[in-house]
Structure formats: C-alpha cells, structure tokens
Design a protein around this motif. Structure first.
Motif, PDB file in Angstrom:
ATOM      1  N   GLN A  48      40.267  51.605  27.591  1.00 32.63           N
ATOM      2  CA  GLN A  48      39.342  51.709  29.072  1.00 32.63           C
ATOM      3  C   GLN A  48      38.707  52.950  28.625  1.00 32.63           C
ATOM      4  O   GLN A  48      38.962  53.541  27.733  1.00 32.63           O
ATOM      5  N   SER A  49      37.668  53.132  29.391  1.00 24.54           N
ATOM      6  CA  SER A  49      37.073  54.189  29.682  1.00 24.54           C
ATOM      7  C   SER A  49      36.606  54.495  30.927  1.00 24.54           C
ATOM      8  O   SER A  49      36.847  53.710  31.833  1.00 24.54           O
ATOM      9  N   PRO A  50      36.080  55.860  31.264  1.00 27.73           N
ATOM     10  CA  PRO A  50      35.507  55.833  32.651  1.00 27.73           C
ATOM     11  C   PRO A  50      34.839  54.938  33.297  1.00 27.73           C
ATOM     12  O   PRO A  50      34.676  54.397  34.274  1.00 27.73           O
ATOM     13  N   GLU A  51      33.761  54.194  32.420  1.00 30.61           N
ATOM     14  CA  GLU A  51      32.861  53.023  32.817  1.00 30.61           C
ATOM     15  C   GLU A  51      33.494  51.712  32.891  1.00 30.61           C
ATOM     16  O   GLU A  51      33.230  50.930  33.621  1.00 30.61           O
ATOM     17  N   LEU A  52      34.584  51.639  32.041  1.00 31.32           N
ATOM     18  CA  LEU A  52      35.223  50.286  31.808  1.00 31.32           C
ATOM     19  C   LEU A  52      36.658  50.457  32.276  1.00 31.32           C
ATOM     20  O   LEU A  52      37.390  50.839  31.219  1.00 31.32           O
ATOM     21  N   ARG A  53      37.343  49.794  33.206  1.00 27.76           N
ATOM     22  CA  ARG A  53      38.332  49.723  33.417  1.00 27.76           C
ATOM     23  C   ARG A  53      39.221  49.131  32.434  1.00 27.76           C
ATOM     24  O   ARG A  53      40.531  49.279  32.269  1.00 27.76           O
ATOM     25  N   LYS A  54      38.665  47.875  31.748  1.00 26.37           N
ATOM     26  CA  LYS A  54      39.576  47.016  30.876  1.00 26.37           C
ATOM     27  C   LYS A  54      38.590  46.529  29.998  1.00 26.37           C
ATOM     28  O   LYS A  54      37.694  45.707  30.400  1.00 26.37           O
ATOM     29  N   ILE A  55      38.831  46.694  28.866  1.00 27.74           N
ATOM     30  CA  ILE A  55      38.182  46.030  27.680  1.00 27.74           C
ATOM     31  C   ILE A  55      39.132  45.399  26.854  1.00 27.74           C
ATOM     32  O   ILE A  55      40.058  45.913  26.296  1.00 27.74           O
ATOM     33  N   ARG A  56      39.157  43.896  26.830  1.00 25.21           N
ATOM     34  CA  ARG A  56      40.231  43.109  26.000  1.00 25.21           C
ATOM     35  C   ARG A  56      39.639  42.197  25.059  1.00 25.21           C
ATOM     36  O   ARG A  56      38.492  41.650  25.479  1.00 25.21           O
ATOM     37  N   TYR A  74      35.545  44.428  31.330  1.00 19.86           N
ATOM     38  CA  TYR A  74      35.571  44.641  33.103  1.00 19.86           C
ATOM     39  C   TYR A  74      35.006  46.071  33.512  1.00 19.86           C
ATOM     40  O   TYR A  74      35.654  47.239  33.097  1.00 19.86           O
ATOM     41  N   PRO A  75      34.002  46.324  33.947  1.00 21.57           N
ATOM     42  CA  PRO A  75      33.455  47.640  34.396  1.00 21.57           C
ATOM     43  C   PRO A  75      34.567  48.204  35.616  1.00 21.57           C
ATOM     44  O   PRO A  75      35.387  47.365  36.291  1.00 21.57           O
ATOM     45  N   SER A  76      34.593  49.623  35.625  1.00 24.90           N
ATOM     46  CA  SER A  76      35.279  49.907  36.677  1.00 24.90           C
ATOM     47  C   SER A  76      34.928  49.754  37.715  1.00 24.90           C
ATOM     48  O   SER A  76      33.780  49.333  38.180  1.00 24.90           O
ATOM     49  N   TYR A  77      35.677  49.957  38.979  1.00 22.04           N
ATOM     50  CA  TYR A  77      35.549  49.436  40.242  1.00 22.04           C
ATOM     51  C   TYR A  77      34.331  50.033  40.906  1.00 22.04           C
ATOM     52  O   TYR A  77      33.827  49.914  41.994  1.00 22.04           O
TER      53      TYR A  77
END
Length: 260
Positions: A48-56, A74-77
C-alpha cells in the motif's frame, strides 16, 4: 512466461510510490500443490501507499502446464481513479489469454472522458490484443472500459506486443494517479468506498479462476484466498458459487479458465 511483467510492475511501483507491505496470511501468501499429475506453486504479494490502498499480485507457476499472473491496483478512497486490472494466463505456449484494463468505478460521461479516453491512444497501437471475444462470466459493460485489451494469443505476441502494451498502460496509470489531488469530500469518498466494495463482490461472485484454485489447492483454501485476499471486501455468495461450479464442471480445468 510472465515473470518480466511481475518484475516491471514491482520496479515501477517501488520507484514511483512509497510502498509499505500489507500483511498476508502465511497460508495464503505461498502454497505448493501436489494434487493430480501437475504440481503447482502460488505466491502473492501485497503493498500500500498513500495513493494506493491495496496493490496485490499473484503468480501461479505450474511449469509448462500453466503460468498465471494476476494483479489489481486499488487507489486510496480519496481518488476516484479506475482500478488497474491485469490477468494473464498461459496454458502451454499457444493457449494464452490476456486481459488488461483501466476498470472504471463509474460510467458517467465526465468520468469516462477524464480517466478512460486517455487510454485510447495506447489501445489503438495494439489492435492484435483487442479482440472481440465473448465474456462468459462477466458483463463487458460493467467494470470494463471500451479500451480493454482482451485477446487469445501466443508466446511471441506476449513478448513483442503485450509487454510493451503493459508498460504503456502501467506508465499512464501511475502518471495519472500521481498527478491527481485526492478529494476530501465525505460524500464522494463514501461513493468511492462503496464502488470498491461493489467491485470486489461482483468479481468474487464471477471469478472463473475459483475452479482452477480448487483443482490445485482445494475448495477450502480457494474460498479463503478469494474472499480474504483477492477480493477482501466480498462475502461468499452461495448462488453465485453454485453457478460458477456448474459452469466449471462442464469444462476441463484449462478450458474453463481460458474462456473468461
């Protein structure tokens, strides 16, 4: 076959974003299967990163019988960006299915113009990867864009066309995301959050890879992997599960997966 894609994805993401690992249940992170004649290994990563809540992303290696690379960003909300969906499946050197897309969360004209139309120039350079194939398990008008790359292809095309197309899609996606300012509007964030949940539920209910996971790693593990890792915002749906299993039972393992 798809290891160069995995390595490029990692290189780009680690160079552009401040990634932190997201924990994965050890049972889901890595598994070896010795069921049947063809052993298989499955390994997954999550960040995850501030811009991406989930990278799988997940890689299945069953030797010459199967090579599969699957990923969703998945970008952050706070960002209403589409999801980046990647699904590459090879059963031998000639039976290869590839799916690559900016998967829209919304379909209003302004949204599509902002996030999807920029993809057109890339997609138009790779006509051989944009085949008009039927979708057995999904509605093409839901969570897929008009500039989806979707093709049955071969190993040479994977190297010569798919890899450069993948690099261009990923570069555009990361560039767009880095240039966005996240919203702080609670109402918009709530809509985005619900859209992510709806995507996970829709995908978990229809993912034909469940049959492949079952064949290699067993039903119990497959269900846990599907709902706790791949689509963690989903809950098991008995009716959808029964529909997938009915369709899967009529096909061989590889044919069922290759007819996404």
């Amino acid at each position: 076959m798809f290891q160069p894609f995995l390595r490029h994805l990692e290189q780009e993401l680690f160079s552009r974003f401040e990634l932190k690992s997201r924990p994965i249940d050890p049972e889901l992170e890595f598994q070896m299967s010795k069921r049947g004649k063809n052993p298989a290994m499955i390994e997954s990563w999550c960040y995850q990163s501030p811009e991406l809540r989930k990278i799988r992303y997940t890689y299945i290696n069953a030797g010459k019988m199967a090579q599969i690379f699957n990923s969703v960003l998945y970008p952050s909300y706070g960002y209403d960006m589409p999801l980046l969906g990647i699904d590459f499946l090879a059963f031998g050197q000639k039976k290869i299915l590839v799916v690559l897309d900016f998967q829209p969360l919304f379909r209003d004209e302004g949204y599509m113009e902002k996030y999807i139309e920029p993809v057109k120039a890339i997609r138009d350079r790779y006509d051989e990867l944009a085949q008009d194939l039927p979708m057995r398990f999904y509605d093409a008008a839901q969570y897929f864009s008009p500039y989806l790359l979707f093709a049955k292809t071969d190993a040479d095309t994977v190297v010569n066309s798919l890899l450069p197309a993948f690099k261009e899609y990923l570069d555009l996606y990361c560039t767009m995301l880095k240039n966005l300012k996240p919203t702080d509007d609670p109402e918009r964030i709530a809509k985005i959050t619900q859209a992510h949940k709806d995507y996970d539920q829709y995908s978990a209910d229809r993912d034909p890879a469940a049959g492949l996971f079952n064949s290699y790693f067993g039903h119990e593990w497959s269900e846990q992997f599907l709902h706790e890792f791949l689509f963690e915002e989903s809950t098991p749906s008995e009716s959808a599960k029964a529909e997938i299993e009915t369709d899967s039972a009529s096909e061989s393992e590889s044919e069922q997966t290759a007819n996404v």
